[in-house]
Design an enzyme around this catalytic site. Structure first.
Site, PDB file in Angstrom:
ATOM      1  N   ARG A  80      61.711 -41.727 -33.538  1.00 55.16           N
ATOM      2  CA  ARG A  80      62.622 -42.871 -33.514  1.00 55.16           C
ATOM      3  C   ARG A  80      62.384 -43.664 -32.234  1.00 55.16           C
ATOM      4  O   ARG A  80      61.676 -43.203 -31.342  1.00 55.16           O
ATOM      5  CB  ARG A  80      64.077 -42.406 -33.622  1.00 55.16           C
ATOM      6  CG  ARG A  80      64.530 -41.529 -32.468  1.00 55.16           C
ATOM      7  CD  ARG A  80      66.006 -41.140 -32.579  1.00 55.16           C
ATOM      8  NE  ARG A  80      66.367 -40.228 -31.497  1.00 55.16           N
ATOM      9  CZ  ARG A  80      67.562 -39.663 -31.360  1.00 55.16           C
ATOM     10  NH1 ARG A  80      68.508 -39.887 -32.239  1.00 55.16           N
ATOM     11  NH2 ARG A  80      67.814 -38.854 -30.353  1.00 55.16           N
ATOM     12  N   CYS A  84      58.393 -51.640 -28.719  1.00 52.43           N
ATOM     13  CA  CYS A  84      58.235 -52.287 -27.420  1.00 52.43           C
ATOM     14  C   CYS A  84      59.404 -53.253 -27.269  1.00 52.43           C
ATOM     15  O   CYS A  84      59.602 -54.121 -28.109  1.00 52.43           O
ATOM     16  CB  CYS A  84      56.900 -53.032 -27.401  1.00 52.43           C
ATOM     17  SG  CYS A  84      56.832 -54.341 -26.161  1.00 52.43           S
ATOM     18  N   GLU A 119      71.722 -45.602 -27.864  1.00 47.85           N
ATOM     19  CA  GLU A 119      71.176 -45.069 -26.617  1.00 47.85           C
ATOM     20  C   GLU A 119      69.917 -45.820 -26.184  1.00 47.85           C
ATOM     21  O   GLU A 119      68.827 -45.241 -26.113  1.00 47.85           O
ATOM     22  CB  GLU A 119      70.899 -43.572 -26.748  1.00 47.85           C
ATOM     23  CG  GLU A 119      72.164 -42.744 -26.876  1.00 47.85           C
ATOM     24  CD  GLU A 119      71.926 -41.250 -26.727  1.00 47.85           C
ATOM     25  OE1 GLU A 119      70.776 -40.803 -26.876  1.00 47.85           O
ATOM     26  OE2 GLU A 119      72.901 -40.529 -26.452  1.00 47.85           O
ATOM     27  N   GLU A 275      79.768 -39.721 -28.231  1.00 46.47           N
ATOM     28  CA  GLU A 275      79.076 -38.547 -28.759  1.00 46.47           C
ATOM     29  C   GLU A 275      79.311 -37.344 -27.860  1.00 46.47           C
ATOM     30  O   GLU A 275      79.260 -37.453 -26.635  1.00 46.47           O
ATOM     31  CB  GLU A 275      77.557 -38.782 -28.811  1.00 46.47           C
ATOM     32  CG  GLU A 275      77.104 -39.750 -29.843  1.00 46.47           C
ATOM     33  CD  GLU A 275      75.567 -39.822 -29.895  1.00 46.47           C
ATOM     34  OE1 GLU A 275      74.881 -38.900 -29.402  1.00 46.47           O
ATOM     35  OE2 GLU A 275      75.062 -40.827 -30.419  1.00 46.47           O
ATOM     36  N   GLU A 323      66.924 -32.514 -36.141  1.00 51.43           N
ATOM     37  CA  GLU A 323      68.182 -32.107 -35.524  1.00 51.43           C
ATOM     38  C   GLU A 323      69.006 -31.172 -36.405  1.00 51.43           C
ATOM     39  O   GLU A 323      70.219 -31.077 -36.241  1.00 51.43           O
ATOM     40  CB  GLU A 323      68.996 -33.349 -35.135  1.00 51.43           C
ATOM     41  CG  GLU A 323      68.283 -34.141 -34.054  1.00 51.43           C
ATOM     42  CD  GLU A 323      69.073 -35.341 -33.532  1.00 51.43           C
ATOM     43  OE1 GLU A 323      68.997 -35.614 -32.325  1.00 51.43           O
ATOM     44  OE2 GLU A 323      69.743 -35.991 -34.354  1.00 51.43           O
TER      45      GLU A 323
HETATM   46  C1  GAL Z   1      71.883 -38.497 -28.781  1.00 49.14           C
HETATM   47  C2  GAL Z   1      71.646 -39.418 -29.959  1.00 49.14           C
HETATM   48  C3  GAL Z   1      72.032 -38.782 -31.277  1.00 49.14           C
HETATM   49  C4  GAL Z   1      71.537 -37.368 -31.337  1.00 49.14           C
HETATM   50  C5  GAL Z   1      72.096 -36.597 -30.180  1.00 49.14           C
HETATM   51  C6  GAL Z   1      71.693 -35.144 -30.163  1.00 49.14           C
HETATM   52  O1  GAL Z   1      70.932 -38.749 -27.824  1.00 49.14           O
HETATM   53  O2  GAL Z   1      72.354 -40.613 -29.802  1.00 49.14           O
HETATM   54  O3  GAL Z   1      71.473 -39.539 -32.315  1.00 49.14           O
HETATM   55  O4  GAL Z   1      70.150 -37.360 -31.310  1.00 49.14           O
HETATM   56  O5  GAL Z   1      71.647 -37.164 -28.985  1.00 49.14           O
HETATM   57  O6  GAL Z   1      72.256 -34.477 -29.065  1.00 49.14           O
HETATM   58 ZN    ZN Z   2      55.324 -53.523 -24.722  1.00 51.53          ZN
END
Ligand code: GAL
Ligand code: ZN
Length: 638
Positions: A80, A84, A119, A275, A323
């Site tokens: 993911r 650029c 993020e 999160e 994940e």
């Molecule tokens: C964050 C992200 C989530 C998931 C999570 C796992 O960095 O926004 O999508 O990947 O971490 O801890």
């Molecule tokens: Zn670039």
């Protein structure tokens, strides 16, 4: 979700390839269904713009949109965030997608908030490709105007780096040895700005279609690559992702510090914990689970530090993908046998009782000065010691405050600091004239300031402030540093305090020549024997302290305790060690948070009676019992 008390869901964060399966071909049916379903269940949506993971068809057709690392390696799709930030292909495609999303959902009744990207910079904080190189040159032209000004700002006479044309200027790609530090610093500024431009493109589309809907993007605590001071100004609400490491004994202190930063970034406005994990993550080498009660405790901690919402990544644990071993609110197995689900449900129910907290504010008498540009510059290589790390140095100052329940905000050197009784300045290595003037007038007008070694060293171009270190602060501190004497790993110096106490310092020592400052502690032994290590100087109607080494933790706690007491700062409450105490207030009414970070019960002495909003019970003055990892939210006397 209703059973767990869920009332807000982040949706479609990584759904681009489903929403737009082929160029300009959209499939919204599934998303419509979920939006409607959530709405009919009384659940609101934090709807993502879905731009964080471009679909394979896009980068397949336009590989030039893929990012390039410092070593010239292209990062391909298959994970993911493979874009650029400067790529016009990516930016156009993202803008089109957001226009579709905004048109379709701007007036959907479930829509509560927009979630831009995800993020930003997490995996790809900077790109070194030719497109980015061009964008960097444009950014530099805007900043400096003429190439001669760039040469001056970057000190290019050194090592024969003079540029005659803009085309010759590059991002700091891999070089035989250290690239020009001013160039590196500007590239960090540029890279933060470039991602911010991506955010703004989406932000502006959303504001056009739904002006009243708040827009956010999730931050990552002290995330070095992005200057969140700048970013937060463009958000309606600050949101943060926090993944404590349960095996870290100081995890609770670190998330408190992140919470204080988020509150400060939003200038005191409530923020949202966007999160956290219900138990384990999947991305450490060993993913230790949260102890029973710890997730609940850390959730209440976010609220105590100013959050008005607590969310999770993720709702349901996935069956496939990178994940699948990351915990979720709903685990793989049956919920009936899941202690995590039980705790999630309990938390959901308890948070319902906390409506009175929403909108209330945290008041701090202490500010810690923290500036991203200074952080970037401090950690560039080729220094007297590269062991000085910004976050660790902030923690040296934060730790005693946290342990004693003294609340602090974070602030920029240029902020109005007049409302604070005490301002702490750990390693403000880079400061411009405006920042130096701000801190100077703060002290002159009666403020108390504590500054650490290796502050005020360079200006915004990463050029040394001449005139004896730390030149911009020599007057307020009443001293000059004749030379820096960094300490080798494992080496330490003894420190003798004027009151007879003994301690030591490591990491750093220096030769301080006082010119008005009084020594509160001196180095003991060696050739620094009896020379000042910690000083105090009355300046204007205020006072400025200076600390010339990294004091051991006990000495630092004692020293800061005496400074904050003199400055009229007091803890929220005298509580047993391991108990975090915070207060949020609305007008004259206040809500007290008690958080037990220990795995055994403790008794906390309360001065006032009240109501524990967590379970509605009455609380009496006197000893209040908190269970292991226990939390209470007490409405005091109203
Ligand atoms: C964050 C992200 C989530 C998931 C999570 C796992 O960095 O926004 O999508 O990947 O971490 O801890
Ligand atoms: Zn670039």
């Amino acid at each position: 979700m209703q059973e767990a008390g869920v009332n807000l869901v982040s949706l479609a964060i990584f759904s681009w390839s489903r929403i737009e399966p082929a160029a300009a071909t959209y499939d919204f049916a599934w998303l419509d269904r979920i939006m409607d379903l959530l709405h009919s269940g009384g659940i609101a949506v934090d709807l993502a713009t879905a731009t964080a993971s471009p679909p394979p068809w896009l980068s397949h057709r336009h590989p030039e949109m893929l990012p390039i690392t410092i070593d010239g390696v292209r990062l391909w799709h298959g994970a993911r965030q493979h874009y650029c930030p400067s790529s016009p292909v990516y930016r156009d495609a993202a803008r089109h997608l957001v226009e579709q999303m905004a048109t379709r959902y701007a007036s959907h009744p479930a829509l509560a908030m927009w979630h831009v990207g995800n993020e930003f910079g997490c995996h790809v904080p900077a790109c070194y490709c030719d497109v980015s190189a061009n964008a960097f040159r444009k950014w530099l032209q805007e900043r400096y105007g003429a190439i001669e000004d760039l040469n001056r700002a970057w000190g290019t006479d050194f090592w024969s780096q003079r540029y005659s044309k803009w085309d010759e200027v590059l991002p700091p790609r891999r070089t035989p040895t250290w690239p020009n530090p001013s160039q590196q610093l500007d590239f960090m500024r540029f890279s933060s700005d470039e991602l911010l431009a991506c955010y703004e493109i989406e932000h502006d589309v959303l504001k056009e279609h739904s002006p009243g809907v708040p827009v956010t993007t999730n931050f990552m605590r002290f995330f070095k690559p992005l200057d969140y001071w700048k970013w937060a100004e463009r958000e309606d609400i600050v949101t943060d992702d926090v993944y404590q490491d349960p095996s870290d004994p100081e995890a609770g202190m670190r998330s408190a510090m992140a919470g204080d930063l988020m509150r400060s970034l939003g200038r005191g406005r409530p923020w949202v914990l966007m999160e956290q994990t219900s138990s384990r993550v999947n991305w450490r080498e060993v993913n230790v689970a949260k102890a029973p009660g710890q997730m609940r405790l850390w959730s209440f901690q976010a609220v105590a530090r100013g959050a008005d919402g607590v969310m999770f990544f993720q709702w349901r644990q996935s069956r496939a993908g990178a994940e699948k071993f990351h915990s979720a609110m709903v685990p793989h197995g049956p919920v009936s046998s899941s202690p995590v689900w039980k705790e999630v449900k309990q938390l959901g129910q308890e948070l319902r009782g906390l409506d009175a907290v929403c909108g209330s504010r945290v008041k701090a008498d202490v500010a810690i000065v923290f500036d991203w540009e200074s952080w970037w510059a401090l950690e560039l290589p080729s220094k007297p010691s590269i062991r000085i790390r910004q976050e660790a140095q902030l923690e040296e100052y934060y730790r005693p405050l946290f342990a004693a329940n003294v609340v602090a905000d974070f602030a920029r050197p240029t902020d109005d600091l007049s409302g604070y009784r005490l301002v702490l300045v750990p390693n403000l290595y880079l400061v411009d004239d405006e920042g130096a003037a701000g801190l100077t007038s703060y002290v002159r007008n009666g403020g108390t300031l504590v500054m650490s070694f290796f502050s005020g060293v360079v200006d915004q171009f990463e050029h040394i402030h001449l005139g004896g270190h730390p030149a911009p602060f020599a007057d307020i501190l009443g001293l000059r540093v004749a030379d820096w004497l960094p300490l080798a790993d494992g080496e330490h110096v003894d420190v003798a305090f004027a009151d007879g106490a003994k301690g030591h310092g490591d990491l750093w020592s220096e030769i301080i020549e006082t010119s008005g400052a009084r020594s509160l502690a001196s180095f003991a032994g060696g050739h620094l024997d009896k020379r000042a290590a910690v000083t105090k100087h009355e300046f204007g109607s205020g006072a400025a302290y200076y600390v010339g080494t990294r004091l051991d933790r006990a000495s630092m706690a004692r020293f800061l305790h005496s400074v904050w007491t003199d400055a009229g700062v007091s803890p929220e409450l005298e509580a047993p060690s391991g108990v975090e105490v915070m207060r949020r207030s609305v007008g004259h009414r206040s809500i007290l948070f008690l958080l037990n970070h220990r795995d055994r019960a403790v008794d906390v002495p309360l001065a006032q009676a009240g109501t524990n909003l967590v379970d509605g019970s009455q609380v009496h003055a006197g000893l209040f019992r908190l269970g292991p990892y226990g939390a209470a939210v007490i409405r005091e006397g109203w």
